[in-house]
Design an enzyme around this catalytic site. Structure first.
Site, PDB file in Angstrom:
ATOM      1  N   HIS A 427       0.804  -1.217   0.000  1.00  0.00           N
ATOM      2  CA  HIS A 427       0.000   0.000   0.000  1.00  0.00           C
ATOM      3  C   HIS A 427       0.843   1.276   0.000  1.00  0.00           C
ATOM      4  O   HIS A 427       0.312   2.384  -0.092  1.00  0.00           O
ATOM      5  CB  HIS A 427      -0.951   0.002   1.206  1.00  0.00           C
ATOM      6  CG  HIS A 427      -2.262   0.682   0.931  1.00  0.00           C
ATOM      7  ND1 HIS A 427      -2.573   1.283  -0.273  1.00  0.00           N
ATOM      8  CD2 HIS A 427      -3.355   0.863   1.715  1.00  0.00           C
ATOM      9  CE1 HIS A 427      -3.781   1.788  -0.226  1.00  0.00           C
ATOM     10  NE2 HIS A 427      -4.291   1.551   0.972  1.00  0.00           N
ATOM     11  N   ASP A 431      -2.344   1.785  -4.820  1.00  0.00           N
ATOM     12  CA  ASP A 431      -3.611   2.166  -4.185  1.00  0.00           C
ATOM     13  C   ASP A 431      -4.670   1.106  -4.472  1.00  0.00           C
ATOM     14  O   ASP A 431      -4.518   0.252  -5.354  1.00  0.00           O
ATOM     15  CB  ASP A 431      -4.078   3.538  -4.677  1.00  0.00           C
ATOM     16  CG  ASP A 431      -4.189   3.613  -6.189  1.00  0.00           C
ATOM     17  OD1 ASP A 431      -4.925   2.805  -6.768  1.00  0.00           O
ATOM     18  OD2 ASP A 431      -3.527   4.487  -6.794  1.00  0.00           O
TER      19      ASP A 431
END
Length: 457
Positions: A427, A431
């Site tokens: 992450h 995204d």
């Protein structure tokens, strides 16, 4: 004596170097484990192929060792007699320490501190590299032995195998041209698939209903006391990798895939694959679909440096496949999937599965991965929480295929072949929207296999 170009080995994962030095009266060669790269400082001796007093010839296997990367077979560089084994089975051999002593009469031709090549453990079908006068020749140890016995220089033989690999047939044909002998036609090489399920479990009925778990046949022995073992081999590598993975913030995404059309397509193609000697599973389709998706979302086929300051987009799609073996969890990868057909991927998977089951995967098979799929569904379960393998940035876990009721566009219930998928992404650089879009594209290829034809090159 052939002069080996050390620079050629610098970039090869398929070679290891052992350093020798002359001692005593010049008749003993002592093999010392040199720095074999990738941070490896020790290996475990898994099997000795010789004992003290045995005579060995060039290219004879001496022993098999295992690092936290792969199993490696060490072969003899000389004709001679084994005088000392420095380790017992399952003992740790350290870099820079003697491994075995060989008494030989060939020392007069050996320069001090000469490098000796160690080859990775291979099956009958896997090739190894040999440097001859600066020219890289691909051949198995058995082929090299055959050439040596017939006084044939491999550099003079034209290889007909993949990447100009020299096969046994090439040696025999070369020998026939020299002697005028007529050789019988060579049999078609057999690709050995993994053991069929029929050998490990009773034949399952065609009805894919609920399966009764097969109890473990191995008797349980109550030792009466606790046992402590050192963490070695692949388990040690897993400790290192998973510890590094804890630093990555994982983003999870799950979905279900309707594989009804793909199941039908595979059934049609299985006989064709069997004719070619290859077992066709669903995994080659999953891998190829993932590669096509990575072309559209290259960030998922990237790596990030330790400080997360630079992203490297990988040109090759080296897609790893998690395997559960007796040695532990290993993740070999299929190289350059972006230029491979589904059949070529299936053939390579067969090879990796066979070597993985035998514990004979080489370092090249286990390194260089850029993206990973874990088919946990072969054991059971639907959803999972896969852990990213650094320096990769994404991984997918595939659940088992189930026959479940679903509604079509007209509101009618039909029987569907459903598989769940669970994705994990780094992450820090990926995204949620990117992961979801990639998953949707991958899903569309599998639910409508004909769509893959539009993007195949």
């Amino acid at each position: 004596m052939s002069i080996f170009d050390k620079s050629a080995f610098k970039f090869s994962h398929q070679h290891r170097l052992f350093r020798t030095s002359a001692i005593s009266n010049g008749q003993i060669v002592q093999f010392k484990l040199s720095d074999i790269g990738e941070g490896i400082t020790e290996v475990t001796v898994k099997e000795w192929y010789v004992k003290e007093g045995d005579s060995v010839s060039q290219f004879d296997s001496i022993c098999e060792v295992q690092s936290d990367k792969a199993s490696v077979t060490i072969t003899s560089r000389y004709d001679g007699i084994i005088r000392k084994l420095h380790y017992n089975l399952d003992e740790i051999a350290y870099v820079g320490k003697p491994l075995v002593d060989i008494e030989t009469d060939a020392l007069k031709d050996v320069a001090s501190e000469e490098d000796v090549v160690e080859t990775p453990a291979v099956s009958h079908e896997e090739h190894t590299h040999q440097e001859i006068k600066g020219h890289k020749t691909l051949a198995t140890p058995a082929v090299r032995r055959l050439a040596m016995e017939n006084n044939i220089k491999l550099s003079e033989v034209v290889g007909t195998g993949k990447d100009n690999r020299i096969l046994k047939e090439d040696i025999l044909n070369y020998l026939a041209k020299q002697t005028g002998a007529i050789l019988p036609p060579s049999p078609k090489p057999e690709i050995i698939p993994p053991l069929p399920k029929s050998e490990t479990a009773p034949a399952a009925p065609k009805d894919k209903g609920t399966k009764i778990p097969i109890p473990i046949s191995k008797p349980i022995v109550f030792a009466g006391k606790d046992k402590t073992e050192a963490v070695t081999g692949f388990h040690k590598a897993m400790v290192k990798t998973m510890t590094a993975a804890l630093k990555i913030p994982h983003f999870g995404y799950c979905d279900e895939i309707d594989l009804t059309q793909l199941v039908q397509l595979r059934e049609e193609l299985k006989p064709l694959a069997q004719v070619r000697g290859v077992k066709l599973s669903f995994m080659p389709f999953f891998i190829k679909a993932a590669s096509l998706g990575l072309l559209h979302y290259p960030i998922l086929n990237a790596s990030v440096d330790e400080n997360c300051q630079n992203i490297t987009y990988k040109a090759s799609h080296n897609i790893g496949v998690a395997m559960d073996t007796e040695q532990g969890l290993i993740v070999p990868n299929v190289k350059n999937v972006q230029v491979c057909s589904v059949f070529e991927i299936a053939s390579e998977l067969n090879r990796l599965l066979t070597l993985g089951s035998a514990g004979q995967l080489g370092t090249n098979d286990l390194t260089g991965g850029t993206f990973t799929l874990s088919n946990i569904g072969t054991i059971g379960g639907t959803y999972a929480k896969p852990v990213i393998l650094p320096p990769e940035v994404a991984i997918g876990a595939l659940g088992k295929i189930q026959v479940l009721p679903r509604f079509n566009g007209n509101g009618e219930v039909f029987k569907a072949q459903i598989m769940n998928v669970s994705w994990s992404a780094d992450h820090r650089i990926i995204d949620g929207a990117t992961m979801a879009r990639f998953s949707n594209l991958w899903k569309s290829y599998l639910e409508n296999p004909a769509f893959m034809l539009l993007d195949l090159k």
